[in-house]
Enzyme design. Structure first.
Site, short mmCIF file in Angstrom:
data_model
loop_
_atom_site.label_atom_id
_atom_site.label_comp_id
_atom_site.label_asym_id
_atom_site.label_seq_id
_atom_site.Cartn_x
_atom_site.Cartn_y
_atom_site.Cartn_z
N HIS A 130 0.79 -1.34 -0.03
CA HIS A 130 -0.07 -0.06 0.13
C HIS A 130 0.95 1.36 0.04
O HIS A 130 0.44 2.22 0.64
CB HIS A 130 -0.94 0.00 1.13
CG HIS A 130 -1.88 -1.08 1.29
ND1 HIS A 130 -3.09 -0.99 0.65
CD2 HIS A 130 -1.81 -2.46 1.80
CE1 HIS A 130 -3.72 -2.02 1.02
NE2 HIS A 130 -3.24 -3.03 1.34
N ASN A 202 -10.18 -2.80 2.51
CA ASN A 202 -10.08 -2.79 1.15
C ASN A 202 -11.19 -2.43 0.23
O ASN A 202 -12.33 -2.72 0.95
CB ASN A 202 -9.52 -4.22 0.73
CG ASN A 202 -7.76 -4.33 1.08
OD1 ASN A 202 -7.22 -3.39 1.43
ND2 ASN A 202 -7.40 -5.52 1.05
N HIS A 394 -3.64 1.01 12.06
CA HIS A 394 -3.47 -0.33 12.90
C HIS A 394 -4.70 -0.88 13.29
O HIS A 394 -5.62 -0.33 13.81
CB HIS A 394 -2.82 0.10 14.11
CG HIS A 394 -2.37 -1.14 15.21
ND1 HIS A 394 -2.39 -2.36 14.79
CD2 HIS A 394 -2.19 -1.01 16.58
CE1 HIS A 394 -2.06 -3.07 15.64
NE2 HIS A 394 -2.00 -2.61 16.74
N TYR A 417 0.74 -4.29 12.31
CA TYR A 417 0.89 -2.95 11.96
C TYR A 417 1.63 -1.90 13.11
O TYR A 417 1.80 -0.70 12.69
CB TYR A 417 -0.78 -2.52 11.97
CG TYR A 417 -1.51 -2.79 10.59
CD1 TYR A 417 -1.60 -4.29 10.62
CD2 TYR A 417 -1.54 -2.14 9.67
CE1 TYR A 417 -2.30 -4.86 9.41
CE2 TYR A 417 -2.33 -2.78 8.40
CZ TYR A 417 -2.31 -3.96 8.61
OH TYR A 417 -3.06 -4.52 7.09
FE1 HDE Z 1 -2.44 -4.86 5.48
N1 HDE Z 1 -0.46 -3.86 5.88
N2 HDE Z 1 -1.54 -6.52 6.14
N3 HDE Z 1 -3.85 -5.73 4.85
N4 HDE Z 1 -3.03 -3.15 4.69
C1 HDE Z 1 -0.16 -2.54 5.61
O1 HDE Z 1 0.95 -1.20 7.64
C2 HDE Z 1 -0.38 -6.69 6.63
C3 HDE Z 1 -4.37 -7.00 5.10
C4 HDE Z 1 -4.07 -2.75 4.41
O2 HDE Z 1 -2.91 3.49 4.21
C5 HDE Z 1 1.09 -2.14 6.46
O3 HDE Z 1 1.23 0.70 7.92
C6 HDE Z 1 -0.28 -7.96 6.97
C7 HDE Z 1 -5.67 -7.23 4.96
C8 HDE Z 1 -4.56 -1.30 4.13
O4 HDE Z 1 -1.37 3.45 5.47
C9 HDE Z 1 1.59 -3.50 7.09
C10 HDE Z 1 -1.30 -8.91 6.61
C11 HDE Z 1 -6.26 -5.99 4.62
C12 HDE Z 1 -2.99 -0.73 4.37
C13 HDE Z 1 0.52 -4.47 6.48
C14 HDE Z 1 -2.05 -7.77 5.84
C15 HDE Z 1 -5.11 -5.10 4.38
C16 HDE Z 1 -2.31 -1.83 4.86
C17 HDE Z 1 2.06 -1.64 5.25
C18 HDE Z 1 -1.65 -10.36 6.59
C19 HDE Z 1 -7.59 -5.70 4.19
C20 HDE Z 1 -2.80 0.62 4.10
C21 HDE Z 1 2.37 -0.14 6.00
C22 HDE Z 1 -1.76 -10.69 8.13
C23 HDE Z 1 -8.61 -5.89 5.07
C24 HDE Z 1 -2.97 1.44 5.42
C25 HDE Z 1 1.36 -0.22 7.28
C26 HDE Z 1 -2.56 2.69 5.06
C27 HDE Z 1 -1.05 -1.58 5.30
C28 HDE Z 1 0.59 -5.93 6.98
C29 HDE Z 1 -3.47 -7.98 5.36
C30 HDE Z 1 -5.32 -3.81 4.25
C31 HDE Z 1 3.19 -4.07 6.68
C32 HDE Z 1 0.96 -8.60 7.97
C33 HDE Z 1 -6.37 -8.60 5.09
C34 HDE Z 1 -5.58 -0.66 3.65
O5 HDE Z 1 1.65 -3.36 8.48
#
Ligand code: HDE
Length: 757
Positions: A130, A202, A394, A417
């Site tokens: 993202h 999402n 987060h 997060y």
């Molecule tokens: Fe994320 N995801 N994600 N994700 N995600 C991040 O956090 C992660 C997942 C989503 O505009 C990161 O601050 C793991 C699902 C959005 O700042 C990170 C797993 C969904 C955004 C991270 C998931 C999301 C992130 C990258 C599996 C939809 C952007 C930077 C366990 C429901 C937020 C940050 C923004 C961002 C990790 C799965 C949506 C790396 C480990 C499922 C919208 O922490």
């Protein structure tokens, strides 16, 4: 709807509009400065310009959440004079301190040293996923309809809560194009009176994996190949399809990506989903399970694949610009927040669907979405880095009444997060960055660390203590404490496994396919054929075809034909659990407001601007944006500013085209100057106009013409009785009809489908 501060302020100050005509109508969005700049460099010292009227900044709170009452400009530049970071005024910033004008630079040049040191460290690591995103400020208003389900104060009737939203793509780098085929992030930070709540969702209701431990795998597969670091921001490559064809729980989400949902027309026209199931606790302590939905007031709309690809080159910032321009123009995007509610039973299933499996959705026909509040985005950020880049979401930022469930994907997110911010934002104090500061009082026992902005008092950062009077005290439920819902945990053994209900990887992908209209199915076939066609390895394509066979034989056969491969037989029973189809999953069939839509107006200044000025006014008054396209730039009669020329404009920038004239080939209509001109001289109308009409027609856009504009239609060979081609005597009548047709987004009749419903 809140008053548009942009218009109010501009009109009051009278600063922006330096022409009387501009005062009569809302300005065209995209203005870079709050004042019209002079041609010469200003030399009289004056303070910093105010932010633009469409902009907002984080509230001026202390790092621990107290209101300061200071204006938001208190956080920006002060004073009229250039200073060092220490506030010392400087006489010159263009020349380094040297031993003579031709001599070596002196080590003692404190300003050079500080300026370059700071510049050298301007970048922070981009988000690992993202990375490419756009943000906006807004407000959420609770309807009170969820108050019996959830005790969170911000859901109360009429309660207004400030929000900051960040939309994003997943795979691409910070500088990648907006319109790539990908999932979009939809993350909302609610600054509630009880602490900050983040809903990090999402634009698709399902995810690729059922357990967070697979996240690095799916992301490594989707990111560019590690050897050449290509391709950027897309899934059309071997490693992605290698992974999803082997790890078939990803098939449902992959199908959403291949659908039109993967290429939204605008962030303003996307649904949002919390994906996981969450647990709500009501005022009486009763609990329920819910899935969160954001429903856009403008409907869900997409680009065509060709539009998306052209835009990625022509305007890589298409979605970012669209969001900012719409807010600046006062076309504030709105969503309703809704919940699907399920009984909190021990098995956490609903109608045979496992609520802890994030690869599954619950059809709205089985559990309707109940509206619980409305969000309106009202202001653009003042500074991209400070706000959109530094905002830290987060899933563990929860408020009393909202709790996580045992969905193994959500559980892993709750670890992730916080962790990621340590390297991205440089330490544990990221909650003190202005955009992340809570609007509720903070009194933690956390101390010190990089970038500590607070100045904690006292000597006893521990509990229990007497030296600080035992402050801070723990709260009870009555004092607003966050108390985890006492959900039972099944007696079990430690094991690395998934429940049997997670084994079904195809039935809901099948449900989604069956719920599409024929036109949407055609787009899905094209998307798979394109993406798999970009893969090098035949085995990857063959393996993915095997997965498609388990979704639907027609889909599989169509893609196989495109790839020149045989269609395999299914290996799983082609059964869909639940209903045969879920009409709510389709994007088509309704009508929606056209706020912020771009209306291209092709003009011929040599033969008068027949109705153009009036039509511009009407478009602006209707909350849409006119885009005047002319043979050359400049100001036309009646102070009509040209925004695109035939050389610089392209059909994909607009949602509909109006023809106010039939301009002859312009002097630059030569293939050698502008290859869009192609074989110039073959038509009486500029060949770029013909191309524009051809593309607009091909992309099923509404085209309207009056007066001489009708000749342009004829030159492009567009029949006037074609669906979505509007011909009339005057501009007003044509615009009226065009607007009505635009309510369906596209002229769908122009997309005849070979696949049955
Ligand atoms: Fe994320 N995801 N994600 N994700 N995600 C991040 O956090 C992660 C997942 C989503 O505009 C990161 O601050 C793991 C699902 C959005 O700042 C990170 C797993 C969904 C955004 C991270 C998931 C999301 C992130 C990258 C599996 C939809 C952007 C930077 C366990 C429901 C937020 C940050 C923004 C961002 C990790 C799965 C949506 C790396 C480990 C499922 C919208 O922490």
């Amino acid at each position: 709807m809140p008053e548009n501060p942009a218009h109010a302020l501009r009109n009051a100050a009278g600063k922006l509009a330096d022409k009387a005509s501009e005062l009569l109508e809302p300005p065209i969005p995209g203005v870079p400065s709050p004042e019209t700049p002079p041609i010469e460099e200003p030399t009289a010292a004056r303070g910093p310009l105010p932010p633009k009227p469409d902009q907002a900044a984080p509230e001026t709170r202390t790092p621990t959440g107290a209101e300061t009452g200071a204006p938001v400009t208190a956080m920006a530049q002060q004073d009229a004079y250039l200073t060092t970071a220490q506030g010392v005024r400087l006489p010159d910033t263009d020349h380094s301190l040297k031993a003579g004008s031709r001599g070596p630079t002196l080590l003692q040049d404190h300003h050079l040293r500080e300026k370059i040191m700071h510049f050298d460290h301007e970048r922070i690591p981009e988000r690992v996923v993202h990375a490419r995103g756009s943000g906006a400020h807004g407000v959420f208003e609770g309807y009170g309809s969820a108050s019996h389900l959830c005790r969170a104060a911000f859901l109360g009737k009429g309660v207004e809560t400030p929000v900051f939203v960040r939309f994003s793509t997943v795979l691409g780098s910070r500088g990648s194009a907006d319109t790539v085929r990908d999932t979009r992030g939809f993350a909302t930070k609610f600054y509630t009176s009880e602490g900050t709540y983040d809903l990090v969702g999402n634009n698709m209701p399902v995810f690729f994996i059922q357990d967070g431990i697979k996240f690095p795998d799916v992301i490594h597969a989707g990111k560019p190949h590690p050897d050449r670091e290509i391709p950027q921001a897309q899934s059309a490559h071997d490693s992605f399809w290698d992974f999803v064809s082997l790890h078939t729980e990803a098939q449902h989400h992959a199908l959403w990506n291949m659908s039109d949902r993967g290429i939204p027309r605008s962030f303003r026209m996307m649904e949002g989903f919390g994906v996981h199931t969450f647990r709500l606790t009501g005022p009486d302590g009763s609990t329920s399970l819910v899935k969160f939905h954001w429903k856009p007031a403008l409907g869900v709309h997409s680009l065509t694949w060709e539009e998306a690809q052209l835009l990625a080159g022509l305007d890589p910032d298409y979605h970012r610009r669209d969001l900012a321009d719409a807010i600046e123009a006062g076309a504030y995007p709105q969503w309703e927040l809704g919940v699907q509610v399920f009984p909190d039973t021990p098995e956490q299933m609903f109608e045979g669907i496992d609520l802890l499996d994030p690869t599954k959705l619950v059809p709205e026909e089985l559990a309707p979405v109940q509206a619980i509040g409305r969000m309106t985005l009202t202001a653009n950020p003042t500074n991209f880095f400070s706000e959109t880049e530094q905002v830290a979401f987060h899933t563990g930022h929860l408020v009393p009444g909202i709790d996580a469930t045992d969905d193994p994907l959500l559980q892993a997110r709750n670890f992730s997060y916080l962790d990621t911010q340590l390297t991205r934002l440089g330490g544990p104090n990221f909650a003190q960055i202005p955009i992340n500061r809570p609007h509720a009082a903070v009194n933690s026992l956390h101390r010190d660390g990089f970038h500590q902005d607070a100045v904690p008092g006292g000597v006893a950062p521990y509990k229990p203590n007497t030296l600080d009077g035992n402050n801070p005290f723990v709260a009870g439920a009555d004092e607003g404490a966050y108390i985890e819902a006492p959900a039972p945990v099944e007696a079990s053994v430690r094991e690395r496994s998934a429940p049997a209900s997670f084994d079904d990887h195809f039935s809901q992908a099948r449900l989604f396919w069956r719920s599409m209209t024929p036109a949407e199915k055609e787009h899905i076939v094209l998307a798979y054929t394109f993406e798999l066609g970009k893969c090098y390895e035949q085995v990857v394509k063959e393996r993915q075809l095997r997965a498609l066979a388990n979704i639907d034989p027609v889909l599989c056969q169509q893609v196989a034909t495109g790839l020149g491969l045989p269609a395999p037989e299914p290996t799983e029973t082609l059964a869909a659990t639940g209903p045969e189809s879920s009409p709510a999953l389709s994007q088509l069939g309704g009508t929606w407001p056209a706020d912020g839509r771009m209306i291209g107006i092709v003009v011929d200044p040599d033969h008068g601007l027949d109705g153009v000025q009036a039509v511009r006014h009407e478009i602006l008054a209707a909350g849409m944006v006119p885009l005047v396209i002319a043979p050359h730039g400049g100001m036309l009669e009646g102070d009509v500013a040209v925004q695109r020329t035939f050389g610089t404009g392209r059909s994909v920038e607009v949602d509909a085209v109006l023809l106010a004239g039939a301009p002859a080939p312009a002097p630059d209509a030569w293939a050698v100057r502008d290859s869009k001109a192609g074989a110039a001289g073959t038509t009486s109308v500029d060949p770029r106009v013909v191309l524009l009409l051809d593309e607009a027609h091909r992309h099923a856009k509404v085209v309207g013409a009056w007066g001489a504009g009708r000749d342009a239609l004829a030159a492009a060979g567009l029949p006037t009785d074609d669906p979505g081609v509007v011909v009339g005597e005057d501009a007003q009548t044509v615009l009226g009809e065009v607007q009505q047709l635009l309510a369906q987004h596209r002229v769908w009749e122009r997309f005849p489908a070979s696949l049955g419903a």
